[in-house]
Write a protein that holds these residues in place. Structure first.
Motif, PDB file in Angstrom:
ATOM      1  N   SER A 304     138.077 140.429  55.178  1.00 27.92           N
ATOM      2  CA  SER A 304     137.659 139.220  54.467  1.00 27.92           C
ATOM      3  C   SER A 304     136.682 138.391  55.289  1.00 27.92           C
ATOM      4  N   MET A 306     137.510 135.904  56.868  1.00 28.66           N
ATOM      5  CA  MET A 306     137.899 134.507  56.674  1.00 28.66           C
ATOM      6  C   MET A 306     139.145 134.104  57.449  1.00 28.66           C
ATOM      7  N   GLU A 346     141.224 132.276  46.750  1.00 32.25           N
ATOM      8  CA  GLU A 346     139.855 132.757  46.607  1.00 32.25           C
ATOM      9  C   GLU A 346     139.481 133.708  47.750  1.00 32.25           C
ATOM     10  N   PHE A 347     139.794 133.338  49.012  1.00 30.97           N
ATOM     11  CA  PHE A 347     139.323 134.230  50.074  1.00 30.97           C
ATOM     12  C   PHE A 347     140.194 135.486  50.215  1.00 30.97           C
ATOM     13  N   LYS A 393     133.865 128.012  49.443  1.00 27.39           N
ATOM     14  CA  LYS A 393     134.767 128.914  48.738  1.00 27.39           C
ATOM     15  C   LYS A 393     135.918 128.150  48.116  1.00 27.39           C
TER      16      LYS A 393
END
Ligand SMILES: Cc1cc2nc3c(=O)[nH]c(=O)nc-3n(C[C@H](O)[C@H](O)[C@H](O)COP(=O)(O)OP(=O)(O)OC[C@H]3O[C@@H](n4cnc5c(N)ncnc54)[C@H](O)[C@@H]3O)c2cc1C
Ligand SMILES: *[C@@H]1O[C@H](CO)[C@@H](O)[C@H](O)[C@H]1NC(C)=O
Ligand SMILES: *[C@@H]1O[C@H](CO)[C@@H](O)[C@H](O)[C@H]1NC(C)=O
Ligand SMILES: *[C@@H]1O[C@H](CO)[C@@H](O)[C@H](O)[C@H]1NC(C)=O
Length: 405
Positions: A304, A306, A346-347, A393
């Motif tokens: 990801s 993230m 979302e991430f 994001k």
């Protein structure tokens, strides 16, 4: 009201939370199971809201001085021939494409957080939480060294395999570790002349991908990614390092490109890490005075990009809510959940079909991917997409917490 807080885990998320809480007058202890600061790992990214939080911590300049110089990504074939190159956008404006503007070695990042907190936070290495109980007055913790103490809050920032999480989830709740059907190994080898600051990505048949990137004048990082959803492979990561290396060498021996060099370097590397690519997904981020943070609560997987951003943003919001509601931890933890969760959702939304598409089984599929990359490069697709992509994001604007100033 000054709270007495115990943070379990001295990686990225734990020290980031400790930073804010210590700065606002709370009494914070971090226990880390490792005997010393665990300043290892490969290259990580700081993106979008994570950059904003680092700025509010006053650490952006320090971070900037440690960045890895990576100009972009090139797609190569088994002969090392480049088929497409995607350059990073260094303007500091707009969304980042494949290479983030803030690429830093995990070790350097962990050290930055530690240095920024070590004078106000009590760090204890080689110690972990063995057992805890709680009631309306506090959390009673027994440590691995036989000592015990009482706290107002216990934070589980102990990474993707969190024991604190295991202890607060009810035994009949579903397994929070969600496999993405892939495995990764990464290690460092001596740098060679051809290793430029443009990362190389090489896809080969059998769901295999190899990446090489360089972070300084003497070292090069090698990443192997293997898509294979056979559940038996999970046991590799519990085997000895020797067995792990044997497994990866055997699966990649015929892969082409610079594989022989990578496997040779694997034998003697001092930096070896391999893991199953998983996400942590659970509805439970807290229970009473216990709260989870970072990978322990919502690991997004290295795919990801993230993980670090999620750790910084989560730490900031959790600290903000604790400082806003020091007498009502239930409210603080529930606000933390509602504010952060859409961002996490979302991430974590990684398309596993896309992973399968990007790592095909056949030579033919691999050639097709390279062709599509070439076409995308020709048509400037990443730049076009970046123009429409919002950098925030999950629609999360980093909230303001005057309480933290
Ligand atoms: C050694 C290592 C290398 C990594 N390399 C990469 C990488 O190359 N790329 C990438 O994207 N991500 C990597 N990660 C994951 C990345 O650091 C996280 O995704 C992200 O930064 C979130 O940080 P975190 O603090 O939640 O988790 P982590 O950074 O994993 O930190 C958790 C910390 O808790 C400690 N801990 C675990 N169990 C206990 C316990 N019972 N008691 C006390 N302490 C405990 C761990 O030793 C660790 O220091 C790595 C993590 C580690 C631990
Ligand atoms: C970088 O992003 C900015 C802002 O979106 C854009 O104007 C610029 O063209 C981009 N540069 C490159 C090289 O993609
Ligand atoms: C934890 O510590 C307390 C206080 O020292 C002790 O009474 C208790 O027995 C310990 N519990 C466990 C499970 O070790
Ligand atoms: C390169 O990075 C490694 C850590 O990854 C470090 O041990 C080494 O000293 C660095 N070399 C130089 C020349 O900076």
């Amino acid at each position: 009201m000054a709270l007495k807080v115990l943070v379990c885990g001295g990686g990225c998320a734990g020290p980031a939370l400790a930073f804010w809480l210590a700065q606002t007058g709370h009494q914070v202890t971090v226990v880390e199971r490792f005997p010393a600061l665990r300043a290892t790992g490969a290259q990580i990214d700081l993106r979008s809201q994570g950059i904003e939080v680092a700025k509010r911590m006053g650490l952006l300049d320090t971070i900037r001085s440690k960045l890895v110089d990576e100009d972009g990504v090139a797609i190569v074939d088994s002969q090392g021939k480049i088929h497409a190159t995607f350059m990073a956008n260094r303007t500091g404006k707009g969304a980042q494409s494949l290479t983030s503007e803030y690429e830093i070695m995990r070790g350097d990042f962990v050290r930055v957080l530690y240095d920024a907190t070590k004078d106000n936070v009590k760090y204890i290495f080689g110690k972990s939480v063995e057992h805890f109980e709680q009631d309306e007055k506090g959390v009673y913790v027994n440590f691995s060294d036989g000592s015990s103490d009482t706290y107002d809050i216990l934070v589980g920032a102990d990474g993707q395999g969190s024991r604190i999480r295991k202890a607060i989830l009810s035994p009949d709740s579903p397994n929070p570790c969600f496999s993405l059907g892939a495995h990764m190994a990464y290690w460092f080898i001596p740098r060679e002349e051809q290793d430029s600051n443009i990362r190389r990505t090489y896809g080969c048949s059998g769901g295999r991908m190899i990446m090489r990137r360089t972070h300084n004048s003497t070292e090069t990082q090698v990443y192997f990614t293997l898509r294979d959803s056979n559940p038996e492979l999970a046991s590799i990561h519990r085997a000895s390092v020797e067995h792990q290396k044997e497994f990866w060498a055997q699966r990649y021996r015929d892969a082409g490109w610079e594989t022989e060099r990578f496997l040779e370097g694997m034998k003697t590397t001092k930096n070896w890490y391999c893991q199953e690519v998983i996400q942590v997904r659970t509805d439970t981020w807290s229970k009473g005075r216990i709260v989870l943070l970072g990978d322990a609560a919502y690991c997004a997987s290295p795919l990801s990009g993230m993980g670090t951003t999620g750790a910084l943003v989560g730490a900031y919001i959790l600290a903000g809510e604790i400082c806003r509601n020091p007498d009502d931890l239930a409210l603080a933890f529930s606000n933390y959940d509602t504010t952060l969760r859409p961002f996490v959702d979302e991430f974590q939304n990684i398309n596993t079909r896309l992973i399968r598409l990007a790592t095909p089984e056949s030579e033919w599929g691999v050639a097709l991917i390279r062709f599509m990359a070439w076409l995308a490069c020709l048509l400037h697709i990443p730049q076009l997409l970046a123009r429409f992509k919002s950098e925030n994001k999950g629609g999360l604007l980093v909230p303001d917490y005057p309480e933290l100033l």
